[in-house]
Scaffold this motif. Structure first.
Motif, PDB file in Angstrom:
ATOM      1  N   GLU A  64      57.898 -52.159  -1.622  1.00 24.84           N
ATOM      2  CA  GLU A  64      58.150 -52.134  -0.273  1.00 24.84           C
ATOM      3  C   GLU A  64      58.762 -52.879   0.666  1.00 24.84           C
ATOM      4  OE1 GLU A  64      56.944 -49.158   0.963  1.00 24.84           O
ATOM      5  OE2 GLU A  64      55.781 -48.446  -0.767  1.00 24.84           O
ATOM      6  N   GLU A  74      56.537 -45.938   5.035  1.00 27.09           N
ATOM      7  CA  GLU A  74      57.114 -47.129   4.842  1.00 27.09           C
ATOM      8  C   GLU A  74      56.171 -48.247   4.977  1.00 27.09           C
ATOM      9  OE1 GLU A  74      59.882 -47.129   3.319  1.00 27.09           O
ATOM     10  OE2 GLU A  74      61.189 -45.613   3.708  1.00 27.09           O
ATOM     11  N   TRP A  75      56.701 -49.561   4.533  1.00 27.65           N
ATOM     12  CA  TRP A  75      55.702 -50.576   4.919  1.00 27.65           C
ATOM     13  C   TRP A  75      55.224 -50.955   6.037  1.00 27.65           C
ATOM     14  CZ3 TRP A  75      53.193 -53.482   1.344  1.00 27.65           C
ATOM     15  CH2 TRP A  75      52.707 -54.784   1.839  1.00 27.65           C
ATOM     16  N   GLU A  76      55.881 -50.776   7.074  1.00 27.36           N
ATOM     17  CA  GLU A  76      55.455 -51.160   8.261  1.00 27.36           C
ATOM     18  C   GLU A  76      54.441 -50.230   8.992  1.00 27.36           C
ATOM     19  OE1 GLU A  76      59.244 -49.133   8.728  1.00 27.36           O
ATOM     20  OE2 GLU A  76      58.453 -50.514   7.565  1.00 27.36           O
ATOM     21  N   ARG A 120      62.456 -52.265  -0.076  1.00 23.54           N
ATOM     22  CA  ARG A 120      62.998 -51.115   0.728  1.00 23.54           C
ATOM     23  C   ARG A 120      63.222 -51.334   2.324  1.00 23.54           C
ATOM     24  NH1 ARG A 120      62.682 -45.804  -1.053  1.00 23.54           N
ATOM     25  NH2 ARG A 120      62.278 -45.216   1.281  1.00 23.54           N
ATOM     26  N   LYS A 121      62.207 -51.970   2.824  1.00 20.24           N
ATOM     27  CA  LYS A 121      62.346 -52.293   4.241  1.00 20.24           C
ATOM     28  C   LYS A 121      63.521 -53.380   4.479  1.00 20.24           C
ATOM     29  CE  LYS A 121      59.882 -54.602   8.036  1.00 20.24           C
ATOM     30  NZ  LYS A 121      58.571 -55.274   8.492  1.00 20.24           N
ATOM     31  N   TYR A 122      63.816 -54.198   3.865  1.00 21.05           N
ATOM     32  CA  TYR A 122      65.105 -55.150   3.869  1.00 21.05           C
ATOM     33  C   TYR A 122      66.547 -54.374   3.658  1.00 21.05           C
ATOM     34  CZ  TYR A 122      68.389 -59.122   2.789  1.00 21.05           C
ATOM     35  OH  TYR A 122      69.205 -59.911   3.158  1.00 21.05           O
ATOM     36  N   LYS A 177      67.897 -47.244  -1.563  1.00 21.57           N
ATOM     37  CA  LYS A 177      66.629 -48.285  -1.325  1.00 21.57           C
ATOM     38  C   LYS A 177      65.753 -48.131  -2.574  1.00 21.57           C
ATOM     39  CE  LYS A 177      65.606 -46.322   2.817  1.00 21.57           C
ATOM     40  NZ  LYS A 177      65.071 -45.983   3.881  1.00 21.57           N
ATOM     41  N   ASN A 234      70.644 -46.634   4.572  1.00 24.35           N
ATOM     42  CA  ASN A 234      69.242 -46.108   4.883  1.00 24.35           C
ATOM     43  C   ASN A 234      69.470 -45.110   3.949  1.00 24.35           C
ATOM     44  OD1 ASN A 234      66.831 -46.013   6.594  1.00 24.35           O
ATOM     45  ND2 ASN A 234      67.795 -44.058   7.507  1.00 24.35           N
ATOM     46  N   SER A 240      66.981 -51.472   4.055  1.00 28.87           N
ATOM     47  CA  SER A 240      67.307 -50.037   4.936  1.00 28.87           C
ATOM     48  C   SER A 240      68.077 -50.904   6.384  1.00 28.87           C
ATOM     49  CB  SER A 240      65.884 -49.735   5.415  1.00 28.87           C
ATOM     50  OG  SER A 240      64.981 -50.888   6.315  1.00 28.87           O
ATOM     51  N   ARG A 241      67.940 -52.282   6.353  1.00 36.74           N
ATOM     52  CA  ARG A 241      68.639 -52.799   7.540  1.00 36.74           C
ATOM     53  C   ARG A 241      70.304 -52.683   7.361  1.00 36.74           C
ATOM     54  NH1 ARG A 241      66.076 -58.881   7.601  1.00 36.74           N
ATOM     55  NH2 ARG A 241      63.915 -58.277   7.988  1.00 36.74           N
TER      56      ARG A 241
END
Length: 313
Positions: free
Chosen positions: A95, A11-13, A98-100, A111, A106, A102-103
């Motif tokens: 990316e 993932e992005w992080e 997807r991160k946003y 996503k 999931n 997922s909050r």
């Protein structure tokens, strides 16, 4: 609740952003060089009336190579390289979205669907003007043009690449104004947002299915390399009718998607909606393998140092 899957998703992080962008631009450029001839062929097949010039992908390849040389397969390529910018905007939007998402959810399919559609919306807003110009350059055959605009020779001499580009830009602006560079924008959105939104969920779906059918020792990258073309063929088949309409709207200067669609059906029947599909799948298969392997490798190379040995990516 986290998705059960055998193939972990970077993932992005997890990424070192500097490495990600440097490697990404180099990778994208190499892919574009390899698949551009089939993009040109697909566009010409979609724009031609019936089979007036080419009988198919292979026939077009041979005829273009014979009459225009290798350079003929790369008409408009330099202009098209500016889409590298939209490419980087695409992966960043994908990316981050997807991160946003997922909050709130999931589920991987959700996503991928939302992120793929959002990324395509951003990318197409940048890409369409570049595509309009490059597609008109693609239409320049030896001594004639398949589109609305023809590159003007000066004193019998052939204009250099940048001279041709400038000439096409001036002609588009004179004929249609600034709006001319966004001709087919809605058709592009209706083609590429569904294409992108469908591709990502199918990509992860095929990867997970293959993972459950193969031994544990099977490399993840091999499964992803097979899943990419399967997802591309699925998405291409579903969205090709709109892609044919998009190409005609942009190249022939039509203003109505519905009228273009009706005219296509009236002139060529339902089979007209499949024009360029084989070229699209042929170009998508190797390019998707390279994109998937390159993108997944890119993400692995761009992992933050402390995560490299933390698990089997």
């Amino acid at each position: 609740m986290e998705d059960k899957r055998n193939i972990p998703i970077i993932e992005w992080e997890h990424l070192d952003k500097r490495k990600f962008y440097v490697f990404g631009i180099c990778m994208t450029m190499m892919i574009r060089v390899s698949v551009y001839p089939f993009t040109l062929i697909r566009t010409r097949l979609q724009v031609q009336k019936g089979k007036s010039l080419y009988n198919g992908t292979f026939d077009a390849f041979v005829k273009i190579l014979r009459t225009e040389g290798t350079a003929g397969l790369y008409r408009g390529f330099l202009v098209n390289t500016f889409t590298l910018i939209s490419g980087q905007c695409y992966v960043t939007t994908y990316e981050l979205t997807r991160k946003y998402v997922s909050r709130y959810n999931n589920n991987n399919a959700v996503k991928s669907l939302v992120a793929g559609g959002s990324a395509s919306l951003v990318a197409q807003s940048i890409t369409v003007p570049i595509d309009v110009v490059s597609q008109h350059l693609m239409m320049q055959r030896k001594g004639e043009s398949m589109g609305r605009f023809k590159v003007q020779n000066q004193d019998g001499k052939r204009l250099l690449v940048f001279g041709q580009t400038k000439d096409i830009i001036v002609q588009i602006f004179k004929a249609d104004g600034f709006r001319g560079f966004y001709r087919g924008y809605v058709a592009s959105l209706l083609t590429y947002i569904p294409n992108s939104a469908v591709w990502w969920p199918f990509y992860h779906f095929y990867a997970e299915q293959l993972s459950s059918l193969t031994p544990k020792e099977c490399p993840h990258l091999l499964l992803q390399a097979i899943s990419g073309p399967l997802a591309a063929a699925t998405a291409s088949t579903l969205t090709n009718p709109m892609d044919v309409v998009r190409a005609r709207v942009q190249v022939e200067g039509k203003s109505s998607i519905i009228l273009t669609f009706k005219q296509l059906i009236a002139e060529e029947g339902p089979w007209g909606l499949t024009k360029g599909l084989s070229a699209r799948i042929i170009s998508a298969t190797p390019s998707t393998i390279v994109i998937v392997v390159g993108y997944e490798t890119l993400k692995k190379l761009s992992l933050r140092p402390e995560l490299v040995d933390s698990r089997h990516w």
